[in-house]
Design a protein around this motif. Structure first.
Motif, PDB file in Angstrom:
ATOM      1  N   GLY A  29      -2.236  -0.729  -4.055  1.00  0.00           N
ATOM      2  CA  GLY A  29      -2.565  -1.575  -2.911  1.00  0.00           C
ATOM      3  C   GLY A  29      -1.862  -2.910  -2.915  1.00  0.00           C
ATOM      4  O   GLY A  29      -1.969  -3.676  -1.957  1.00  0.00           O
ATOM      5  N   GLU A  40      -5.457   0.361  -5.273  1.00  0.00           N
ATOM      6  CA  GLU A  40      -5.588   0.325  -3.817  1.00  0.00           C
ATOM      7  C   GLU A  40      -6.860  -0.389  -3.369  1.00  0.00           C
ATOM      8  O   GLU A  40      -6.874  -1.032  -2.313  1.00  0.00           O
ATOM      9  CB  GLU A  40      -5.569   1.758  -3.271  1.00  0.00           C
ATOM     10  CG  GLU A  40      -5.465   1.847  -1.771  1.00  0.00           C
ATOM     11  CD  GLU A  40      -5.317   3.280  -1.311  1.00  0.00           C
ATOM     12  OE1 GLU A  40      -4.611   3.508  -0.311  1.00  0.00           O
ATOM     13  OE2 GLU A  40      -5.907   4.184  -1.963  1.00  0.00           O
ATOM     14  N   GLN A  41      -7.931  -0.298  -4.184  1.00  0.00           N
ATOM     15  CA  GLN A  41      -9.198  -0.892  -3.764  1.00  0.00           C
ATOM     16  C   GLN A  41      -9.231  -2.411  -3.904  1.00  0.00           C
ATOM     17  O   GLN A  41     -10.200  -3.051  -3.492  1.00  0.00           O
ATOM     18  CB  GLN A  41     -10.377  -0.281  -4.533  1.00  0.00           C
ATOM     19  CG  GLN A  41     -10.339  -0.488  -6.033  1.00  0.00           C
ATOM     20  CD  GLN A  41      -9.786   0.732  -6.753  1.00  0.00           C
ATOM     21  OE1 GLN A  41      -8.913   1.416  -6.220  1.00  0.00           O
ATOM     22  NE2 GLN A  41     -10.310   0.991  -7.945  1.00  0.00           N
ATOM     23  N   SER A  87      -8.755  -5.690  -2.618  1.00  0.00           N
ATOM     24  CA  SER A  87      -8.512  -6.215  -1.272  1.00  0.00           C
ATOM     25  C   SER A  87      -8.307  -7.723  -1.262  1.00  0.00           C
ATOM     26  O   SER A  87      -7.554  -8.247  -0.440  1.00  0.00           O
ATOM     27  CB  SER A  87      -9.690  -5.849  -0.347  1.00  0.00           C
ATOM     28  OG  SER A  87     -10.914  -6.335  -0.885  1.00  0.00           O
ATOM     29  N   SER A 144      -2.815  -0.177 -11.375  1.00  0.00           N
ATOM     30  CA  SER A 144      -2.405   1.206 -11.580  1.00  0.00           C
ATOM     31  C   SER A 144      -1.277   1.304 -12.599  1.00  0.00           C
ATOM     32  O   SER A 144      -1.300   2.166 -13.484  1.00  0.00           O
ATOM     33  CB  SER A 144      -1.953   1.823 -10.252  1.00  0.00           C
ATOM     34  OG  SER A 144      -1.404   3.106 -10.454  1.00  0.00           O
ATOM     35  N   GLU A 176      -2.448   6.151 -10.156  1.00  0.00           N
ATOM     36  CA  GLU A 176      -3.387   5.845  -9.088  1.00  0.00           C
ATOM     37  C   GLU A 176      -2.694   5.205  -7.891  1.00  0.00           C
ATOM     38  O   GLU A 176      -1.637   4.568  -8.037  1.00  0.00           O
ATOM     39  CB  GLU A 176      -4.467   4.909  -9.628  1.00  0.00           C
ATOM     40  CG  GLU A 176      -5.363   5.526 -10.690  1.00  0.00           C
ATOM     41  CD  GLU A 176      -6.286   6.584 -10.121  1.00  0.00           C
ATOM     42  OE1 GLU A 176      -7.014   6.271  -9.158  1.00  0.00           O
ATOM     43  OE2 GLU A 176      -6.263   7.713 -10.642  1.00  0.00           O
ATOM     44  N   SER A 177      -3.302   5.352  -6.732  1.00  0.00           N
ATOM     45  CA  SER A 177      -2.761   4.757  -5.506  1.00  0.00           C
ATOM     46  C   SER A 177      -2.685   3.244  -5.631  1.00  0.00           C
ATOM     47  O   SER A 177      -3.508   2.606  -6.315  1.00  0.00           O
ATOM     48  CB  SER A 177      -3.643   5.129  -4.312  1.00  0.00           C
ATOM     49  OG  SER A 177      -3.689   6.532  -4.147  1.00  0.00           O
ATOM     50  N   LYS A 201       0.826  -1.201   0.000  1.00  0.00           N
ATOM     51  CA  LYS A 201       0.000   0.000   0.000  1.00  0.00           C
ATOM     52  C   LYS A 201       0.861   1.253   0.000  1.00  0.00           C
ATOM     53  O   LYS A 201       1.859   1.346   0.713  1.00  0.00           O
ATOM     54  CB  LYS A 201      -0.940  -0.005   1.201  1.00  0.00           C
ATOM     55  CG  LYS A 201      -1.964  -1.141   1.162  1.00  0.00           C
ATOM     56  CD  LYS A 201      -2.990  -1.003   2.263  1.00  0.00           C
ATOM     57  CE  LYS A 201      -4.022  -2.127   2.198  1.00  0.00           C
ATOM     58  NZ  LYS A 201      -4.783  -2.106   0.954  1.00  0.00           N
TER      59      LYS A 201
END
Length: 574
Positions: A405, A161-162, A164, A176, A402-403, A128
């Motif tokens: 994860g 990031e989303q 999971s 990303s 983008e972030s 992350k």
């Protein structure tokens, strides 16, 4: 001089033929036998797998110093299974293993290995980053191709990031960034793809780097580093710590980040009366009265004459007179045997069959008449639909990635033995340089030195066939030198035509040449013996003539002024 060079060629052909038959035929036969055995005997070997632990490998403690502040580091030296998650999708049947691989450069070093070819592989680990709006993101890892890369990927994906549930990893899992080598068919590039979020629609769109660098497919370790500065929307790609690409996220990607302001009107249609032909046939032109369209383009050459000696009644192809009916030929099952047809040798010099004069361009040919082209007075130019404002237009002057994860390997490959190692995700470029110094630079120095050492060994150590060729060349050179006097003697005693015949046989029928070597040497021996007797006889005759010349010396002197005396003075000695 020409004959001497030709006869040297004969000597070489003779000994080269013998040498090839005695030395290389067994090698060729052995290879063919081995191939036939491989085809006929079904293989019972298990499916091949990549080398995980090389023969004689001894495990030793090894742990590179890693940056403690890094967002994500994986060296595969510790408990890697607690961090990484295999995809549960049955499509990803490829199994990973951790070990040194086939060509370890650092004792004790281990990596993540693709074990079998023709498999899909899927594995991921959490990494992350949080928002990346004004940060510099660094992604770095090593790849070593123990068995090369003909068709497959060795890239990584930085998942959104989303994401999971890492075990749900598949080809549609949103990411990303995708970065790393990929080679198959016409594809040969180090990918850099980033997902850009459309500020109008909110959807993610892939942006691919144009003119991506090519892949290193040797078996040495290579370091891939991607640096993205989200503050100024720039990027930098390093391979083996050397910059290979750098630029802007706004300018170097396809499709571009920002769409065009205007687009073609999809509802605009070309008018029915639109004229887009720049030229038309001249409507006022008329075909000339003397224009003859019936004349052919080519005609028989009226000046051609059938060559003398042309064989009208000889066929161009004849049955091969040397062909023999196979012993296992069965007329009832195979039909009546007929020899194969070959070109008629009688036709080679002049030609045979029905003679026809060659065709030449017809000087009276004009072809079908066409009116000349003139400028079209109604020409309006190429039609293009009108432009309208792009309803999806936006302007993003500072795109960012983008972030993140997680980091994932989601590939398909036809090659095994791909070794991944020393993953790093961080905001600090210096941490990437430090890890590379502790790992890659040591490996690279060792592998380069090993390669140079191997090249020196190969250059100084030749294989069996190379040694045989060197020995053969030396023998042939020495034999050629020794036989030069024998060759001169053979020509002097009239065996030159025999040697010329051997040249023809060596070129056209080398096997027959080898078979004729013994009788030729017998003839040569007999010729030399005969030549020796002739020389002795000639020597005795010369002595006799010398005595007669002494007795008639006064007589010759007395007749020097006569025509007979002048004639005798110019008669060459026997």
């Amino acid at each position: 001089m020409a004959r001497k060079g030709t006869h040297k060629g004969v000597v070489f052909l003779v000994f080269a033929s013998i040498f090839l038959f005695t030395c290389f035929l067994p090698f060729s036969f052995a290879e063919e036998l081995e191939d036939s055995l491989d085809e006929d005997v079904p293989s019972s070997k298990p499916e091949p797998t990549a080398v995980i632990f090389p023969k004689g490998y001894k495990s030793v403690p090894y742990e590179p110093s890693v940056p403690e502040s890094a967002l994500f580091v994986e060296t595969f030296q510790g408990d890697w299974k607690s961090k990484w998650v295999l995809s549960r999708d049955p499509k990803y049947s490829g199994e990973f293993a951790v070990g040194p691989g086939g060509n370890p450069a650092i004792p004790g070093d281990q990596g993540l290995i693709v074990t079998r070819k023709a498999r899909h592989y899927g594995i991921a680990a959490p990494a992350k980053t949080g928002p990346l709006d004004d940060k510099t993101l660094v992604v770095q890892y090593e790849v070593r191709l123990d068995e090369g890369l003909e068709c497959g990927g060795a890239y990584v994906k930085l998942l959104l990031e989303q994401v999971s549930d890492l075990a749900s990893l598949n080809g549609d899992t949103p990411y990303s960034i995708m970065f790393g080598p990929d080679k198959c068919g016409i594809t040969d590039k180090v990918h850099f793809i980033f997902q850009h979020r459309n500020p109008v629609t909110g959807k993610l769109e892939e942006k691919h780097l144009r003119n991506a660098p090519s892949v290193n497919t040797d078996s040495k370790t290579h370091l891939y580093t991607l640096i993205v500065n989200n503050k100024n929307s720039s990027y930098q790609i390093l391979i083996d710590n050397k910059e290979v690409r750098a630029g802007s996220l706004l300018e170097d990607f396809e499709p571009p980040v920002n769409p065009p302001k205007e687009i073609d009107d999809p509802n605009d249609k070309k008018p029915a009366d639109w004229v887009d032909n720049p030229k038309i046939p001249d409507p006022n032109a008329k075909k000339p009265d003397d224009w003859d369209e019936s004349e052919p383009k080519e005609i028989p050459d009226p000046d051609a004459v059938k060559p003398e000696g042309w064989l009208d009644d000889e066929p161009e192809r004849i049955p091969d007179p040397n062909a023999r009916k196979p012993e296992d030929w069965d007329d009832e099952e195979d039909g009546e045997w007929e020899p194969p047809m070959i070109p008629n040798p009688k036709c080679e010099e002049m030609g045979c069959g029905e003679w026809k004069p060659p065709m030449i361009p017809n000087p009276h040919y004009r072809g079908k008449w066409k009116a000349p082209l003139i400028d079209n007075p109604n020409y309006k130019g190429p039609w293009k639909p009108r432009k309208i404002p792009n309803p999806d237009y936006y302007e993003d002057l500072h795109p960012v990635v983008e972030s993140i994860g997680g980091i994932a390997i989601e590939i398909w490959t036809m090659n095994q033995g791909i070794v991944f190692d020393n993953f790093l995700v961080d905001f600090n470029v210096e941490n990437a340089a430090k890890l590379a110094k502790e790992t890659f630079e040591i490996k690279h120095k060792h592998e380069v030195a090993t390669e140079e050492k191997e090249l020196k060994r190969l250059s100084s150590k030749k294989g069996t066939k190379e040694k045989i060729l060197d020995i053969a060349e030396t023998i042939i050179t020495k034999i050629e030198t020794l036989l030069e006097p024998l060759e001169r003697i053979a020509v002097s005693v009239g065996l030159g035509p025999v040697l010329d015949k051997m040249v023809d046989l060596g070129i056209n029928r080398p096997i027959l040449l080898v078979a004729l070597i013994p009788p030729v040497f017998v003839l040569l021996f007999l010729g030399l013996s005969s030549g020796s007797k002739d020389k002795k006889k000639q020597k005795r005759s010369s002595k006799k003539d010398e005595g007669e010349a002494t007795e008639n010396k006064e007589e010759v002197r007395g007749s020097e002024t006569t025509s007979e005396g002048l004639r005798r003075r110019h008669v060459p000695k026997e």
